[in-house]
Design a protein around this motif. Structure first.
Motif, PDB file in Angstrom:
ATOM      1  N   GLU A  35       0.819  -1.313  -0.084  1.00 56.67           N
ATOM      2  CA  GLU A  35      -0.050   0.079  -0.106  1.00 56.67           C
ATOM      3  C   GLU A  35       0.916   1.195  -0.087  1.00 56.67           C
ATOM      4  OE1 GLU A  35      -3.117   0.405  -0.909  1.00 56.67           O
ATOM      5  OE2 GLU A  35      -2.879  -1.901  -1.086  1.00 56.67           O
ATOM      6  N   GLU A  36       1.751   1.198   0.767  1.00 54.71           N
ATOM      7  CA  GLU A  36       2.726   2.387   0.852  1.00 54.71           C
ATOM      8  C   GLU A  36       3.672   2.731  -0.375  1.00 54.71           C
ATOM      9  OE1 GLU A  36       3.228   2.906   5.692  1.00 54.71           O
ATOM     10  OE2 GLU A  36       5.229   2.722   4.228  1.00 54.71           O
ATOM     11  N   LYS A  50       2.465   1.922  -3.345  1.00 54.15           N
ATOM     12  CA  LYS A  50       1.325   2.317  -4.332  1.00 54.15           C
ATOM     13  C   LYS A  50       0.967   3.643  -4.103  1.00 54.15           C
ATOM     14  CE  LYS A  50      -0.974  -2.045  -5.363  1.00 54.15           C
ATOM     15  NZ  LYS A  50      -1.988  -2.832  -5.055  1.00 54.15           N
ATOM     16  N   GLU A  51       1.003   4.226  -2.786  1.00 51.45           N
ATOM     17  CA  GLU A  51       0.907   5.452  -2.405  1.00 51.45           C
ATOM     18  C   GLU A  51       1.879   6.543  -3.184  1.00 51.45           C
ATOM     19  OE1 GLU A  51       0.144   7.006   1.846  1.00 51.45           O
ATOM     20  OE2 GLU A  51      -1.212   5.246   1.576  1.00 51.45           O
ATOM     21  N   TYR A  84       1.604   6.624  -6.821  1.00 50.68           N
ATOM     22  CA  TYR A  84       0.807   7.398  -7.372  1.00 50.68           C
ATOM     23  C   TYR A  84       0.969   8.969  -7.220  1.00 50.68           C
ATOM     24  CZ  TYR A  84      -4.095   9.422  -7.894  1.00 50.68           C
ATOM     25  OH  TYR A  84      -5.346   9.776  -8.263  1.00 50.68           O
ATOM     26  N   LYS A  85       1.581   9.274  -6.183  1.00 50.60           N
ATOM     27  CA  LYS A  85       2.013  10.635  -6.125  1.00 50.60           C
ATOM     28  C   LYS A  85       3.042  10.935  -7.073  1.00 50.60           C
ATOM     29  CE  LYS A  85       3.199  13.386  -2.057  1.00 50.60           C
ATOM     30  NZ  LYS A  85       3.783  13.768  -1.008  1.00 50.60           N
ATOM     31  N   SER A 103       1.205   1.958 -10.149  1.00 49.24           N
ATOM     32  CA  SER A 103       0.666   3.037  -9.478  1.00 49.24           C
ATOM     33  C   SER A 103       1.180   4.610  -9.900  1.00 49.24           C
ATOM     34  CB  SER A 103       0.879   3.037  -8.162  1.00 49.24           C
ATOM     35  OG  SER A 103       2.389   2.878  -7.664  1.00 49.24           O
TER      36      SER A 103
END
Ligand code: ADP
Ligand code: MG
Length: 150
Positions: free
Chosen positions: A10-11, A13-14, A17-18, A45
């Motif tokens: 998750e981290e 991907k975060e 994405y950013k 991402s």
């Protein structure tokens, strides 16, 4: 050089994405790391951040896949490349100096033909997650990293 710890997918991907939101035409992101380190995961991402709707898979047999987003995305996996020459044959320079964003998995294998300016991301296994080392080459990428880690 900056170092961050990504404790789970998750981290990763975060941050991907950013980063995708911060990238623009002509940008090059080089991904270095062992099998399973998360190169394709972060590419997926980044693509999302670039507005790509398609599902991204590793272009292992085609070397490069193209996607439409806010700007085009050229996703390379050069793991099976035998020499940098082969990259020229597939038109590497037109991609690199083209209208899109290039993401290159296993970029360390073609280090001799990388452009002067790019963002290098190294992914390493660490504990249960991954350590990411961010190395910007050029002012533009220094700014992107600064913005990314804000
Ligand atoms: P690569 O393209 O580098 O070979 P992939 O992205 O295909 O790697 O695979 C990474 C694998 O590791 C995925 O199965 C993912 O779920 C897992 N994983 C576990 N922790 C992380 C993390 N922090 N970041 C990215 N992937 C992770
Ligand atoms: Mg991969």
């Amino acid at each position: 050089m900056e170092k961050i710890y990504l404790k789970n997918e998750e981290e990763t991907k975060e941050i991907g994405y950013k980063l995708g939101k911060l990238l623009n035409k002509g940008n090059v992101v080089c991904l270095i790391g062992d099998l399973g380190a998360g190169k394709t995961t972060i590419t997926q991402s980044i693509a999302k951040g670039l507005g790509v709707d398609d599902y991204i898979t590793s272009p292992t047999f085609t070397i490069v896949n193209e996607y439409e987003g806010r700007v085009p995305l050229y996703h390379f996996d050069v793991y099976r490349i035998s020499s940098s020459e082969e990259m020229y044959e597939i038109g590497f320079e037109e991609y690199i100096y083209g209208q899109g964003v290039c993401i290159i998995e296993w970029a360390n294998l073609i280090e001799d033909i990388l452009p002067d300016n790019y963002l290098k991301l190294e992914l390493n296994y660490k504990e249960d997650g991954r350590e990411m080392i961010l190395i910007p080459f050029g002012q533009e990428y220094e700014k992107i990293v600064k913005e990314l880690l804000k």
